[in-house]
Scaffold this active site. Structure first.
Site, short mmCIF file in Angstrom:
data_model
loop_
_atom_site.label_atom_id
_atom_site.label_comp_id
_atom_site.label_asym_id
_atom_site.label_seq_id
_atom_site.Cartn_x
_atom_site.Cartn_y
_atom_site.Cartn_z
N HIS A 60 0.85 -1.19 0.00
CA HIS A 60 0.00 0.00 0.00
C HIS A 60 0.88 1.24 0.00
O HIS A 60 1.97 1.24 0.57
CB HIS A 60 -0.97 0.02 1.18
CG HIS A 60 -0.32 -0.24 2.50
ND1 HIS A 60 0.03 -1.50 2.93
CD2 HIS A 60 0.07 0.60 3.49
CE1 HIS A 60 0.59 -1.43 4.12
NE2 HIS A 60 0.63 -0.16 4.48
N HIS A 90 0.90 5.12 1.05
CA HIS A 90 0.21 6.11 1.89
C HIS A 90 0.18 7.47 1.18
O HIS A 90 1.21 7.92 0.66
CB HIS A 90 0.97 6.32 3.20
CG HIS A 90 0.97 5.14 4.12
ND1 HIS A 90 0.11 5.02 5.18
CD2 HIS A 90 1.76 4.03 4.15
CE1 HIS A 90 0.37 3.89 5.83
NE2 HIS A 90 1.36 3.27 5.23
P1 5GP Z 1 1.75 0.30 7.35
O1 5GP Z 1 2.19 0.54 8.75
O2 5GP Z 1 1.62 -1.20 7.05
O3 5GP Z 1 2.56 1.01 6.32
O4 5GP Z 1 0.31 0.91 7.23
C1 5GP Z 1 -0.85 0.25 7.57
C2 5GP Z 1 -1.95 1.29 7.63
O5 5GP Z 1 -3.20 0.65 7.50
C3 5GP Z 1 -1.98 2.06 8.96
O6 5GP Z 1 -1.89 3.45 8.68
C4 5GP Z 1 -3.32 1.67 9.57
O7 5GP Z 1 -3.93 2.74 10.24
C5 5GP Z 1 -4.12 1.24 8.36
N1 5GP Z 1 -5.12 0.21 8.60
C6 5GP Z 1 -4.93 -0.96 9.26
N2 5GP Z 1 -6.05 -1.71 9.23
C7 5GP Z 1 -6.96 -0.99 8.54
C8 5GP Z 1 -8.33 -1.25 8.15
O8 5GP Z 1 -8.92 -2.27 8.47
N3 5GP Z 1 -8.95 -0.29 7.40
C9 5GP Z 1 -8.31 0.86 7.03
N4 5GP Z 1 -9.02 1.73 6.30
N5 5GP Z 1 -7.04 1.14 7.38
C10 5GP Z 1 -6.38 0.22 8.12
#
Ligand code: 5GP
Ligand code: ZN
Length: 136
Positions: free
Chosen positions: A101, A103
């Site tokens: 993903h 951001h």
């Molecule tokens: P990472 O730390 O893997 O780069 O980012 C994961 C992101 O996914 C975090 O910003 C977290 O808030 C978001 N996130 C985790 N679970 C969910 C979910 O079920 N729905 C949504 N919309 N965001 C999520």
């Protein structure tokens, strides 16, 4: 390919509802549920790829094209002062959901966030050695 145990596969493919701000055949862009700032969104491919390294080159290119469509609209409509594109790979780098993903993080003056890193001060020799190591 989807991964049945992956929450972002389920969200990207509409099995779990989300606040979708953009969708096409290959991507869904959703609002993050734990936003760093107002409007923090995530670009999710509908197919499962664990991280940037697993992503095919054309999908990587298409993810950036989606960012080029959506980020300017977000920045303008949210009146953001700046904007971070952030992409984490591996637990060490802060990745918590193992589905690629990207951001999209609008930034506002005095938003209290600190997404930037702390610079270090390597000497010239160390930089030369790192360059040599990357060159292989
Ligand atoms: P990472 O730390 O893997 O780069 O980012 C994961 C992101 O996914 C975090 O910003 C977290 O808030 C978001 N996130 C985790 N679970 C969910 C979910 O079920 N729905 C949504 N919309 N965001 C999520
Ligand atoms: Zn997935």
């Amino acid at each position: 390919m989807k991964d049945n145990n992956c929450i972002f596969c389920k969200i990207a493919n509409g099995e779990i509802p989300s606040r979708t701000i953009y969708e096409d055949d290959a991507f869904r862009v959703i609002l993050d549920l734990g936003p760093a700032t107002k409007g923090h969104a995530l670009i999710l491919p509908k197919d499962h790829y664990e991280d940037f390294f697993a992503l095919p080159e054309d999908t990587a290119r298409d993810a950036i094209s989606v960012a080029k469509k959506i980020a300017p609209k977000m920045k303008a409509n949210l009146h953001a002062d700046g904007f971070n594109l952030v992409q984490n790979n591996g637990e060490t780098a802060g990745q918590t959901v193992m589905h690629f993903h990207l951001h999209l993080i609008p930034r506002y003056k005095d938003d209290g966030q600190n997404i930037l890193w702390k610079p270090t001060e390597p000497g010239a020799e160390e930089l030369d050695a790192v360059k040599a190591q990357i060159d292989g």
